[in-house]
Design an enzyme around this catalytic site. Structure first.
Site, PDB file in Angstrom:
ATOM      1  N   HIS A   1     131.579  40.154  72.107  1.00 27.86           N
ATOM      2  CA  HIS A   1     131.358  41.390  71.354  1.00 27.86           C
ATOM      3  C   HIS A   1     132.660  42.119  71.041  1.00 27.86           C
ATOM      4  O   HIS A   1     132.643  43.297  70.713  1.00 27.86           O
ATOM      5  CB  HIS A   1     130.379  42.299  72.118  1.00 27.86           C
ATOM      6  CG  HIS A   1     129.011  41.681  72.270  1.00 27.86           C
ATOM      7  ND1 HIS A   1     128.040  42.161  73.123  1.00 27.86           N
ATOM      8  CD2 HIS A   1     128.455  40.602  71.658  1.00 27.86           C
ATOM      9  CE1 HIS A   1     126.956  41.407  73.039  1.00 27.86           C
ATOM     10  NE2 HIS A   1     127.187  40.455  72.167  1.00 27.86           N
TER      11      HIS A   1
ATOM     12  N   CYS B   1     141.903  44.307  60.767  1.00 27.31           N
ATOM     13  CA  CYS B   1     142.001  44.779  59.385  1.00 27.31           C
ATOM     14  C   CYS B   1     140.666  44.552  58.669  1.00 27.31           C
ATOM     15  O   CYS B   1     140.076  43.474  58.782  1.00 27.31           O
ATOM     16  CB  CYS B   1     143.125  44.019  58.667  1.00 27.31           C
ATOM     17  SG  CYS B   1     143.227  44.459  56.927  1.00 27.31           S
TER      18      CYS B   1
ATOM     19  N   CYS C   1     148.711  43.604  55.512  1.00 29.74           N
ATOM     20  CA  CYS C   1     148.360  43.902  54.108  1.00 29.74           C
ATOM     21  C   CYS C   1     148.289  45.397  53.804  1.00 29.74           C
ATOM     22  O   CYS C   1     148.093  45.784  52.657  1.00 29.74           O
ATOM     23  CB  CYS C   1     147.031  43.235  53.748  1.00 29.74           C
ATOM     24  SG  CYS C   1     145.593  44.072  54.446  1.00 29.74           S
TER      25      CYS C   1
ATOM     26  N   GLY D   1     125.144  39.995  85.952  1.00 32.19           N
ATOM     27  CA  GLY D   1     125.096  41.381  85.471  1.00 32.19           C
ATOM     28  C   GLY D   1     124.694  41.522  84.020  1.00 32.19           C
ATOM     29  O   GLY D   1     125.183  42.400  83.321  1.00 32.19           O
ATOM     30  N   THR D   2     123.800  40.667  83.587  1.00 32.74           N
ATOM     31  CA  THR D   2     123.304  40.816  82.214  1.00 32.74           C
ATOM     32  C   THR D   2     121.780  40.798  82.212  1.00 32.74           C
ATOM     33  O   THR D   2     121.166  40.032  82.964  1.00 32.74           O
ATOM     34  CB  THR D   2     123.872  39.733  81.261  1.00 32.74           C
ATOM     35  OG1 THR D   2     123.261  39.895  79.974  1.00 32.74           O
ATOM     36  CG2 THR D   2     123.659  38.316  81.762  1.00 32.74           C
ATOM     37  N   SER D   3     121.208  41.639  81.347  1.00 36.33           N
ATOM     38  CA  SER D   3     119.744  41.699  81.288  1.00 36.33           C
ATOM     39  C   SER D   3     119.175  40.517  80.509  1.00 36.33           C
ATOM     40  O   SER D   3     117.961  40.367  80.413  1.00 36.33           O
ATOM     41  CB  SER D   3     119.302  43.010  80.633  1.00 36.33           C
ATOM     42  OG  SER D   3     119.844  43.099  79.334  1.00 36.33           O
TER      43      SER D   3
ATOM     44  N   PRO E   1     120.896  42.464  90.739  1.00 35.20           N
ATOM     45  CA  PRO E   1     120.002  43.097  91.718  1.00 35.20           C
ATOM     46  C   PRO E   1     118.548  43.121  91.258  1.00 35.20           C
ATOM     47  O   PRO E   1     117.635  43.341  92.058  1.00 35.20           O
ATOM     48  CB  PRO E   1     120.544  44.527  91.850  1.00 35.20           C
ATOM     49  CG  PRO E   1     121.564  44.713  90.795  1.00 35.20           C
ATOM     50  CD  PRO E   1     121.842  43.406  90.130  1.00 35.20           C
TER      51      PRO E   1
HETATM   52  N1  APR Z   1     125.778  43.689  89.734  1.00 33.43           N
HETATM   53  C1  APR Z   1     125.134  42.806  88.932  1.00 33.43           C
HETATM   54  N2  APR Z   1     124.244  43.173  88.003  1.00 33.43           N
HETATM   55  C2  APR Z   1     123.973  44.479  87.886  1.00 33.43           C
HETATM   56  C3  APR Z   1     124.584  45.458  88.706  1.00 33.43           C
HETATM   57  C4  APR Z   1     125.538  45.017  89.667  1.00 33.43           C
HETATM   58  N3  APR Z   1     126.168  45.858  90.483  1.00 33.43           N
HETATM   59  N4  APR Z   1     124.086  46.676  88.351  1.00 33.43           N
HETATM   60  C5  APR Z   1     123.209  46.456  87.356  1.00 33.43           C
HETATM   61  N5  APR Z   1     123.122  45.137  87.079  1.00 33.43           N
HETATM   62  C6  APR Z   1     122.319  44.436  86.068  1.00 33.43           C
HETATM   63  C7  APR Z   1     121.047  45.140  85.644  1.00 33.43           C
HETATM   64  O1  APR Z   1     119.978  44.848  86.550  1.00 33.43           O
HETATM   65  C8  APR Z   1     120.828  44.550  84.256  1.00 33.43           C
HETATM   66  O2  APR Z   1     120.055  43.365  84.338  1.00 33.43           O
HETATM   67  O3  APR Z   1     123.090  44.346  84.889  1.00 33.43           O
HETATM   68  C9  APR Z   1     122.234  44.208  83.786  1.00 33.43           C
HETATM   69  C10 APR Z   1     122.754  45.085  82.674  1.00 33.43           C
HETATM   70  O4  APR Z   1     121.981  44.911  81.560  1.00 33.43           O
HETATM   71  P1  APR Z   1     122.273  45.644  80.181  1.00 33.43           P
HETATM   72  O5  APR Z   1     122.498  47.087  80.416  1.00 33.43           O
HETATM   73  O6  APR Z   1     121.203  45.243  79.246  1.00 33.43           O
HETATM   74  O7  APR Z   1     123.677  45.029  79.731  1.00 33.43           O
HETATM   75  P2  APR Z   1     123.993  43.672  78.986  1.00 33.43           P
HETATM   76  O8  APR Z   1     123.057  42.593  79.375  1.00 33.43           O
HETATM   77  O9  APR Z   1     125.442  43.445  79.153  1.00 33.43           O
HETATM   78  O10 APR Z   1     123.714  44.082  77.482  1.00 33.43           O
HETATM   79  C11 APR Z   1     124.040  43.161  76.487  1.00 33.43           C
HETATM   80  O11 APR Z   1     123.529  44.777  74.810  1.00 33.43           O
HETATM   81  O12 APR Z   1     123.620  46.809  73.671  1.00 33.43           O
HETATM   82  C12 APR Z   1     124.162  45.558  73.830  1.00 33.43           C
HETATM   83  O13 APR Z   1     126.270  44.953  73.028  1.00 33.43           O
HETATM   84  C13 APR Z   1     125.633  45.547  74.142  1.00 33.43           C
HETATM   85  O14 APR Z   1     126.927  43.863  75.288  1.00 33.43           O
HETATM   86  C14 APR Z   1     125.754  44.657  75.358  1.00 33.43           C
HETATM   87  C15 APR Z   1     124.499  43.841  75.244  1.00 33.43           C
END
Ligand code: APR
Length: 247
Positions: A126, A134, A156, A193-195, A220
């Site tokens: 991202h 540019c 440019c 750490g991603t949803s 978590p």
């Molecule tokens: N360690 C690991 N995971 C964690 C922690 C932690 N300490 N704290 C929270 N989380 C988890 C949450 O449970 C959740 O599943 O991190 C995740 C965060 O999810 P989102 O807020 O949805 O973030 P992300 O998945 O990075 O979002 C993706 O969405 O809006 C867009 O471009 C934006 O890059 C972003 C994308």
């Protein structure tokens, strides 16, 4: 294969981790949580700047109508991020880069904290708040924390924009393709750490899994992806990741 949900690393995963050479990690906003930043779906999404919600100020439409406002938002975001320190999760991945023959760190984050922790090669799906691009010739320029950022393109002369994927935009060409190629050939894949809700990023562990990799999620909370994983480590990234270097 049945997903194993646990808070300790299985012997199976330890064995694979010790033997693997091709490893891919996908990180999201959760790795930033322990550096003090709320995740998107944990409150960050409700950020408001001068009365405008995140998906308005940080959007392709705003870029067209008011580029200075978009810069103002990203300038203050950079100022905030500049003071943050990488946490144990960022540091673990910087170490992993040195340990595995073919290691790929892919992030959805735009904050630069992986690099601050020492990671040298980060696939930034991202983009990054630490670069400008540019609007015409697409040349990219680094933004240094202690210097005034450039106002126009050195190649440019046209206007620069933040090199970040805004709401309503697609990923820059080639970035996802590079990550997908690595996902296809990795033996071990971590989604940390991603949803796992935002595509195409969320498809990377799916690609890895379909190609035969052992896939592990560290979070978590459960995600839509949890049941597809071989192993789910339930916990905070900064607490779970250091366990890989301990017995
Ligand atoms: N360690 C690991 N995971 C964690 C922690 C932690 N300490 N704290 C929270 N989380 C988890 C949450 O449970 C959740 O599943 O991190 C995740 C965060 O999810 P989102 O807020 O949805 O973030 P992300 O998945 O990075 O979002 C993706 O969405 O809006 C867009 O471009 C934006 O890059 C972003 C994308």
């Amino acid at each position: 294969m049945q997903t194993t949900k646990r808070s300790v690393i299985s012997e199976e995963l330890r064995r694979r981790f010790a033997r693997a050479t091709r490893v891919l990690v996908l990180t999201g906003a959760g790795v930033l949580a322990e550096s003090g930043v709320p995740t998107f779906r944990g409150g960050g999404n409700s950020d408001v700047w001068k009365g405008m919600p995140l998906d308005v100020i940080s959007s392709a439409r705003m870029l067209q109508s008011n580029l200075p406002a978009v810069w103002e938002w990203f300038d203050q975001k950079r100022e905030f991020l500049e003071n943050l320190k990488p946490n144990a999760a960022h540091r673990a991945f910087a170490e992993w880069e040195q340990c595995f023959g073919d290691f790929t760190l892919v992030t959805q984050n735009v904050d630069g904290l992986h690099q601050k922790a020492g990671s040298r090669d980060v696939v930034e799906l991202h983009g990054s708040v630490w670069r400008a691009r540019c609007i015409t010739c697409h040349s990219r320029f680094e933004i240094f924390s202690n210097q005034r950022r450039a106002q126009e393109c050195k190649a440019c002369g046209d206007a620069l924009r933040p090199d970040v994927v805004l709401f309503g935009e697609v990923l820059p060409p080639g970035v996802f393709e590079r990550a997908a190629k690595q996902a296809e050939k990795c033996e071990l894949c971590f989604a940390v750490g991603t949803s796992a809700q935002v595509y195409p990023a969320a498809s990377l562990p799916e690609i890895a899994k379909a190609a035969g990799a052992y896939v592990c999620e560290i979070n978590p909370e459960e995600t839509p992806f949890s049941d597809l994983c071989d192993e789910v480590l339930t916990g905070k990234a900064g607490e779970v990741l250091p366990l890989f270097s301990q017995r």
